[in-house]
Write a protein that holds these residues in place. Sequence first.
Motif, PDB file in Angstrom:
ATOM      1  N   GLU A  35      42.479  46.902  53.322  1.00 17.44           N
ATOM      2  CA  GLU A  35      42.746  48.325  53.277  1.00 17.44           C
ATOM      3  C   GLU A  35      42.671  48.584  52.008  1.00 17.44           C
ATOM      4  O   GLU A  35      42.896  48.241  50.606  1.00 17.44           O
ATOM      5  N   THR A  36      41.688  49.958  51.770  1.00 20.11           N
ATOM      6  CA  THR A  36      41.574  50.981  49.945  1.00 20.11           C
ATOM      7  C   THR A  36      41.948  52.374  49.658  1.00 20.11           C
ATOM      8  O   THR A  36      41.798  52.252  50.546  1.00 20.11           O
ATOM      9  N   ILE A 155      35.195  48.389  41.529  1.00 18.85           N
ATOM     10  CA  ILE A 155      35.827  48.080  42.269  1.00 18.85           C
ATOM     11  C   ILE A 155      36.661  47.827  40.992  1.00 18.85           C
ATOM     12  O   ILE A 155      36.176  47.130  41.332  1.00 18.85           O
ATOM     13  N   SER A 156      37.671  47.704  41.620  1.00 19.56           N
ATOM     14  CA  SER A 156      39.277  47.534  40.674  1.00 19.56           C
ATOM     15  C   SER A 156      40.406  47.566  42.058  1.00 19.56           C
ATOM     16  O   SER A 156      40.425  48.207  42.833  1.00 19.56           O
ATOM     17  N   SER A 157      41.402  46.215  40.635  1.00 21.13           N
ATOM     18  CA  SER A 157      42.817  46.757  42.168  1.00 21.13           C
ATOM     19  C   SER A 157      43.246  47.630  41.314  1.00 21.13           C
ATOM     20  O   SER A 157      42.774  48.462  40.349  1.00 21.13           O
ATOM     21  N   ASN A 158      44.340  48.392  42.268  1.00 19.37           N
ATOM     22  CA  ASN A 158      44.884  48.858  41.382  1.00 19.37           C
ATOM     23  C   ASN A 158      45.936  48.835  40.646  1.00 19.37           C
ATOM     24  O   ASN A 158      47.352  48.599  40.504  1.00 19.37           O
ATOM     25  N   ALA A 294      39.134  38.064  46.779  1.00 24.29           N
ATOM     26  CA  ALA A 294      37.559  37.470  47.389  1.00 24.29           C
ATOM     27  C   ALA A 294      37.268  38.678  47.867  1.00 24.29           C
ATOM     28  O   ALA A 294      36.273  39.351  48.408  1.00 24.29           O
ATOM     29  N   GLY A 295      38.557  40.081  48.476  1.00 27.09           N
ATOM     30  CA  GLY A 295      38.296  41.017  48.926  1.00 27.09           C
ATOM     31  C   GLY A 295      37.234  42.030  48.348  1.00 27.09           C
ATOM     32  O   GLY A 295      36.857  43.016  48.883  1.00 27.09           O
ATOM     33  N   MET A 296      37.610  42.528  46.933  1.00 28.89           N
ATOM     34  CA  MET A 296      36.968  43.060  45.914  1.00 28.89           C
ATOM     35  C   MET A 296      35.518  42.740  46.127  1.00 28.89           C
ATOM     36  O   MET A 296      35.068  43.492  46.322  1.00 28.89           O
ATOM     37  N   VAL A 320      41.531  49.446  44.702  1.00 28.05           N
ATOM     38  CA  VAL A 320      42.144  47.785  45.914  1.00 28.05           C
ATOM     39  C   VAL A 320      43.225  47.966  45.782  1.00 28.05           C
ATOM     40  O   VAL A 320      44.148  47.388  44.967  1.00 28.05           O
ATOM     41  N   PRO A 321      44.845  48.348  46.862  1.00 27.41           N
ATOM     42  CA  PRO A 321      45.727  48.077  46.489  1.00 27.41           C
ATOM     43  C   PRO A 321      46.409  46.762  46.720  1.00 27.41           C
ATOM     44  O   PRO A 321      46.202  45.861  46.798  1.00 27.41           O
TER      45      PRO A 321
END
Length: 336
Positions: A35-36, A155-158, A294-296, A320-321
Motif C-alpha cells: 500500500e502506498t 520515496i519515503s515513509s509517511n 525493504a518495501g521502499m 509509504v504508510p
Amino acid sequence: MKKIAIATSILSLVSSTLVGCTNGSENSNAAPNTETNTATNTSLNQVSTAKGKLQTIGIALGDLGNPFYVAMQKGTQEQAKKLGNDIRVNAVSSSFDLNQQTNQIENFTAANTDLIILSAVDKKGIKPAIDGARNAGRVVIAVDSAVDADVDAMISSNNTQAGEIACKYIGDRLQGKGNIVILNGTPMDSINQRVSGCKNSLSKYPDIKIISDQNAEGTRDGGLRVMGDLLTTFPKIDAVFATNDQSGVGADLAARQARRKEFFIVGVDGSPDATKAMEDKDGVFVATAAQDPAGMARTAVEIGNDVKQGKKLSNSEILVPVKLVTRDNLSSYKGW
C-alpha cells in the motif's frame, strides 16, 4: 572496442571497491508493504536518460551496520531479482559521511550505473553529486531522506503519520491526561515531521503536557543519557515519545537502571531492537510506528525500471504508510 574495454574496466574497479564497503548482517524477516500514498510533484525537472533494460543498480546507504539499511539493501536485491535481466546490485555504506557518499555516487556515475538509489546523509550537501549523475543520464531515486535536488522520484515513509499514530496511542492510553517527554533527534525532515505529527495528535488532549523535548541524537546511548537525566529531574513521567526506536531502546534501559516503571515508551521504526524490547514484559517499551525499509527499496527499483524504459511517472513523490505495532499485535508483525 577500446571504449567498451575502458568502461568495463571502470565498472569492474568500482564494483570491487563497493563490495568491500558492505559490512552489515542481513535480517531475513523483511515485511512487504504494497500500500502506498502518493503526492504529485509538479516541479520535477527530469533529465532524459538512455532508454533500455535496467542492468545495474547502485544503492548508497547511511550505514550497513544498521538493520534499517540492511533491509533496504535486501529489498533492492529482491526486486532486482524479480525483474530478471541479471540485474547487478552494488550496495555501499557511507557511515553517514557526506564526502564518502559523494564519492560513491560519483563512482556509480562514472561506471555507467543505470539506476542510483540513495538515502542521503545530507540533503543539501549531496546535491552536486546528484546533479552530476542526472546530467550524465543516470536515473536517481531518493529513498527515506529528502534531498534539495531534482531527482526522478522520492520515496519515503509517511513520517507525519508515524508521529500522529504514535502519539494518538499515547493520548488514548493515558485517557487524555498526563505528562510526557519527547526524545527528539537530529534535525532533519523525517524527524521534524514525526514531532510535528505527534504534537498535532497531542493537541487534541488538552490535559496532556509535554514537560521536556530534548535531542537524544537518535542513538541508544543518547536515549540512555537523556532519559537518565530526565528521570533524575522529574519524579513522575507518564509516557515517552521517542522519534526513533534506538533512542527509545536506550530510554528503556535507563528506566530499568533507575527501576522506574510508571511510564511507557512508544518509538518509530519497527526495528528488531524495538520488537525485542517489546517482548520483554519487564521493560516499558510498548509500541512503535513501523516503517517498511525493504518495501521502499523495492518500490524504488520498480519505479527506476519504469523510468529507464522511458515511462512517464504520474507521481514522483511516494509516501509509504506506517503501521502501529503494539504488544497486542506484535505476534502478527513480520518485522524487517
